[in-house]
Design an enzyme around this catalytic site. Structure first.
Site, PDB file in Angstrom:
ATOM      1  N   ARG A 174       1.180  -1.310   0.250  1.00 18.64           N
ATOM      2  CA  ARG A 174       0.101  -0.336  -0.387  1.00 18.64           C
ATOM      3  C   ARG A 174       0.469   1.435   0.008  1.00 18.64           C
ATOM      4  O   ARG A 174       0.664   2.430  -0.621  1.00 18.64           O
ATOM      5  CB  ARG A 174      -0.757  -0.221   1.365  1.00 18.64           C
ATOM      6  CG  ARG A 174      -2.253  -0.909   1.253  1.00 18.64           C
ATOM      7  CD  ARG A 174      -2.468  -0.191   2.242  1.00 18.64           C
ATOM      8  NE  ARG A 174      -3.928   0.377   2.170  1.00 18.64           N
ATOM      9  CZ  ARG A 174      -4.727   0.685   3.250  1.00 18.64           C
ATOM     10  NH1 ARG A 174      -4.631   0.034   4.007  1.00 18.64           N
ATOM     11  NH2 ARG A 174      -5.961   2.024   3.248  1.00 18.64           N
ATOM     12  N   CYS A 226      -1.029   6.443   8.836  1.00 19.86           N
ATOM     13  CA  CYS A 226      -1.309   5.609   8.259  1.00 19.86           C
ATOM     14  C   CYS A 226      -2.750   5.763   6.761  1.00 19.86           C
ATOM     15  O   CYS A 226      -2.523   6.405   6.903  1.00 19.86           O
ATOM     16  CB  CYS A 226      -1.944   4.130   8.981  1.00 19.86           C
ATOM     17  SG  CYS A 226      -3.111   4.298  10.338  1.00 19.86           S
TER      18      CYS A 226
END
Length: 269
Positions: A174, A226
């Site tokens: 990611r 995040c």
């Protein structure tokens, strides 16, 4: 900041206030159901989305609550600054660290996380279905603003105006922008390094390791993020437990950043 994580053998149980922060991002009622089925005696439940996020905000998927909202939540739960607060979740999860960070940001001086979570705790002390409602309190809050990085502070780092390391707690694929299951844009905040928070898991606990210590050093200013500010919380908590003092949490995280600014792909390592 002092020790963040404690094993059940290190906790003095007399007079503590337990906070049950169990949650499941795929089943948002699971944590509360688990609490109702059994919890540490005297524990109160705190919900990631209802109490520790402002889900009406557009600043990310689990946006930073206002000080007014957090103040109301903590006072309605009957918490006091003098309380010895012990937070737990299901173990090696990000939810107790999220609650710990919010409480620490709000100035509560004595908050620790049970390393190993509810399973470790239940093996040590009896669990109950009895739910206690505490009388509300009035607190004069001493907010620790230095723990929080809003979007503009992160932009100043990206632009080189402030010297600090951005640390992305998501999975490497990611971070590199190869996949993105949740947000509309793939990649990472420019200049950021990557350390997948899942690497902190060890036998149902969260612990620092040499890879983390080599990624960032205690003398660096570090801002962790995040996707939505949840899984960055354990990375922040572990760094704090290791004695890192110059750390901040970008609560809006990647899902907030992409509402205003561009991203990078690939790696900065």
């Amino acid at each position: 900041m002092g020790k963040v994580f404690k094993s059940v053998d290190e906790i003095q149980f007399n007079g503590v206030r337990f906070i049950d922060a169990r949650f499941d991002l795929q089943d948002k009622e699971a944590g509360k159901k688990a609490f109702e089925e059994g919890h540490a005696t005297g524990a109160i439940y705190i919900d990631l989305e209802q109490q520790l996020s402002d889900m009406d905000s557009k600043e990310g998927r689990h946006p930073m609550p206002s000080k007014e909202k957090l103040a109301s939540v903590f006072q309605e739960l009957g918490l006091r600054y003098e309380d010895q607060i012990v937070v737990y979740d299901q173990g090696a999860a990000p939810f107790a660290p999220r609650a710990w960070w919010m409480l620490t940001y709000a100035g509560f001086p004595n908050v620790v996380i049970v390393n190993g979570g509810a399973p470790a705790l239940e093996a040590k002390i009896p669990f109950t279905k009895d739910i206690i409602k505490y009388p509300p309190t009035i607190i004069e809050f001493d907010w620790k603003d230095e723990l929080y990085a809003p979007r503009q502070a992160v932009k100043a780092i990206v632009d080189g105006e402030v010297k600090a390391t951005l640390l992305d707690a998501r999975a490497a694929e990611r971070y590199r922008g190869e996949v993105e299951p949740l947000d509309k844009v793939a990649g990472h905040i420019p200049t950021a390094k990557n350390f997948d928070w899942e690497q902190l898991k060890s036998n149902g606990q969260l612990k620092a390791n040499d890879a983390l210590r080599q990624k960032v050093t205690p003398d660096e200013q570090v801002v962790v993020y995040c996707g939505s500010g949840v899984t960055a919380s354990p990375l922040y908590a572990v760094l704090a437990d290791e004695g890192y003092e110059n750390i901040q949490l970008y609560v809006g995280s990647f899902s907030d950043w992409i509402t205003e600014y561009d991203v990078e792909k690939g790696t900065n390592e």
